[in-house]
Design a protein around this motif. Sequence first.
Motif, short mmCIF file in Angstrom:
data_model
loop_
_atom_site.label_atom_id
_atom_site.label_comp_id
_atom_site.label_asym_id
_atom_site.label_seq_id
_atom_site.Cartn_x
_atom_site.Cartn_y
_atom_site.Cartn_z
N HIS A 1 0.82 -1.23 0.00
CA HIS A 1 0.00 0.00 0.00
C HIS A 1 0.85 1.27 0.00
O HIS A 1 0.30 2.38 0.01
N ARG B 1 -11.79 -14.18 4.43
CA ARG B 1 -12.21 -12.87 3.90
C ARG B 1 -13.73 -12.76 3.82
O ARG B 1 -14.30 -11.69 4.02
N HIS C 1 -7.46 -7.77 9.81
CA HIS C 1 -6.73 -7.90 8.55
C HIS C 1 -6.70 -9.37 8.19
O HIS C 1 -6.54 -10.23 9.06
N GLY C 2 -6.85 -9.65 6.90
CA GLY C 2 -6.67 -11.02 6.43
C GLY C 2 -5.93 -10.98 5.10
O GLY C 2 -6.21 -10.13 4.25
N ASP D 1 -4.79 -11.53 1.31
CA ASP D 1 -5.71 -11.54 0.17
C ASP D 1 -5.35 -12.55 -0.92
O ASP D 1 -6.04 -12.62 -1.93
MG LIG Z 1 -5.61 -6.26 2.25
#
Ligand SMILES: [Mg+2]
Length: 148
Positions: A52, A85, A115-116, A118
């Motif tokens: 990110h 998710r 948070h997981g 992806d």
């Molecule tokens: Mg993510």
Amino acid sequence: MERTLILIKPDGIQRQMVGEIISRFEQKGLKIVAMKFLQMSSELAEKHYAIHKGKGFYDELVSFITSGPVLAMVLAGRMAVKQTRNLMGATRPEEATPGSIRGDHAMFTGQNLVHGSDSDENAEIEIANFFEPSEIVNYDLATGSWIG
Ligand SMILES: [Mg+2]
Ligand SMILES: Nc1ncnc2c1ncn2[C@@H]1O[C@H](COP(=O)(O)OP(=O)(O)OP(=O)(O)O)[C@@H](O)[C@H]1O
């Protein structure tokens, strides 16, 4: 058997929702294979959120995830990334389906409790950021032998 990295973020700890969140994953049938309660350093946060970097919310993200302790865990099970998710719900709580963790309990995108990982590939990278191989426990659950 797939694995994923789950974090209960600082808002989940502050709101004392650790048990509630872990229960949902356990009740679904995911197996806990590693767990650690820790205060993330900026270094670890920057590593964890490297994908990110450059986005508008990056600084806020790093600052929030290091604002208090988190609970990190590795969950294992069939299609672990997708299943966790789905249980977490959409990133934006206003889009998360009721019944999901975020849909039932979160109001803000920046404080969405969990948070997981992806993808399977990112899961392995993220797991390695938090755990040594020796901290991941290999054991069987009775349900692990069910055919799916
Ligand atoms: Mg993510
Ligand atoms: N536009 C945004 N503004 C503020 N925070 C954001 C925004 N988009 C994402 N985030 C935060 O950054 C986290 C990582 O974003 P990402 O797109 O990876 O979402 P996610 O995969 O659903 O969530 P996570 O990675 O936490 O499991 C989100 O969980 C959220 O807390």
